[in-house]
Structure formats: C-alpha cells, structure tokens
Scaffold this motif. Sequence first.
Motif, mmCIF file in Angstrom:
data_model
loop_
_atom_site.group_PDB
_atom_site.id
_atom_site.type_symbol
_atom_site.label_atom_id
_atom_site.label_comp_id
_atom_site.label_asym_id
_atom_site.label_seq_id
_atom_site.Cartn_x
_atom_site.Cartn_y
_atom_site.Cartn_z
ATOM 1 N N ARG A 168 0.374 -1.340 -0.301
ATOM 2 C CA ARG A 168 0.145 0.037 -0.021
ATOM 3 C C ARG A 168 1.481 1.091 0.343
ATOM 4 N N SER A 187 -0.485 -6.035 -0.361
ATOM 5 C CA SER A 187 -1.430 -5.557 -1.344
ATOM 6 C C SER A 187 -1.733 -6.182 -2.580
ATOM 7 N N VAL A 244 -4.771 -10.969 -5.264
ATOM 8 C CA VAL A 244 -4.666 -9.019 -5.000
ATOM 9 C C VAL A 244 -5.734 -9.307 -3.700
ATOM 10 N N ASP A 293 -9.391 -5.498 -0.606
ATOM 11 C CA ASP A 293 -9.073 -3.681 0.111
ATOM 12 C C ASP A 293 -8.235 -2.678 -1.958
ATOM 13 N N ALA A 294 -7.330 -3.854 -2.335
ATOM 14 C CA ALA A 294 -6.522 -3.069 -3.792
ATOM 15 C C ALA A 294 -7.192 -3.232 -4.638
ATOM 16 N N ARG A 295 -8.358 -4.319 -5.389
ATOM 17 C CA ARG A 295 -8.756 -4.808 -6.136
ATOM 18 C C ARG A 295 -9.765 -3.511 -6.477
ATOM 19 N N GLN A 334 -9.039 -1.658 -8.884
ATOM 20 C CA GLN A 334 -7.610 -0.221 -8.883
ATOM 21 C C GLN A 334 -6.719 -0.378 -9.938
ATOM 22 N N LEU A 350 -4.370 -2.924 -10.357
ATOM 23 C CA LEU A 350 -3.000 -3.159 -9.270
ATOM 24 C C LEU A 350 -2.753 -4.792 -10.318
#
Length: 144
Positions: A34, A44, A65, A68-70, A72, A74
């Motif tokens: 993060r 992340s 992933v 909470d990082a999906r 976006q 990544l």
Amino acid sequence: MRLETVTFENDAWSRAMMLGDLSQGYCHYLVAFRPGDDDAAELSGYAGLMSARGASDADIQTIAVAPDARRQGLGRLMMEALIAEAVSRGARRLFLEVRADNPGAQTLYDDLGFAPIGVRRGYYQPDDVDAVVMRLDLPAGGAA
C-alpha cells in the motif's frame, strides 16, 4: 501466506509450495504494498512467473490482490510487468490457468491478449472447479 489463504481459500498453496517456488532461480516474483506503508506489514498483492532464461515457454504461477486493493488496476499492472519480464527472458509463449468460475480474472487476461486454449477438468481441488488454460503469444526480440 495470509493473502494467499484469503484469496484462494480452499486451494491456497501451502507454505512449503510457496517457499519452493520462491527459491527457484527461474521464478520471478513481484510484491505490491500500500502506498505510504512504511513498515510494509501488509501486502496489497503479489504475482509470480516461472520463466527460465532462453526458454520459449513461460508460466504465470500465481497472482493475488488483497480485497481492499481490487478494481484499482493493480492486477493489470502486475500482469503487464510479468509479461514484460517473460519477454526480457526470451519467452515466446506465456501460459496461465484460471478458475472457470472467475470471470473477472478471465476478462483481465482476455484484455491483455491471452486466449483460451483448453480446459483442465477438476483442476482446482477440493472444490472440483475446472481451470481454463490460456496462452499469450509474445513478441520476438525482447520488445514488450
């Protein structure tokens, strides 16, 4: 391992499997943290590639992933980095398996140019879910 088990639940790799892959010289792993996480306590995401230098085939080993990082970008970023790494190692074809019940991942791989080439029945255990095998033909000459 926490992200591995959260992401893959029933078919997560064991610690021994993960350590075995990480210890191979022909495997290349990425990790994402993060932004602003100075102690890097929580990942992340991570992604792995198996690609011996000069071999014509390479394989995406895994990609995860954090919830909470999906959605976006990544996953796409890590996949693009692994594709570039496979090209730099001289691979001409890149393969992966994806759960047949994961349309989001299949859409991402399709957007990146992967094409389905087969199905491995009951590949993901103990859930007995099929794997869709996908392939991406890579450019020659190390240009991603």
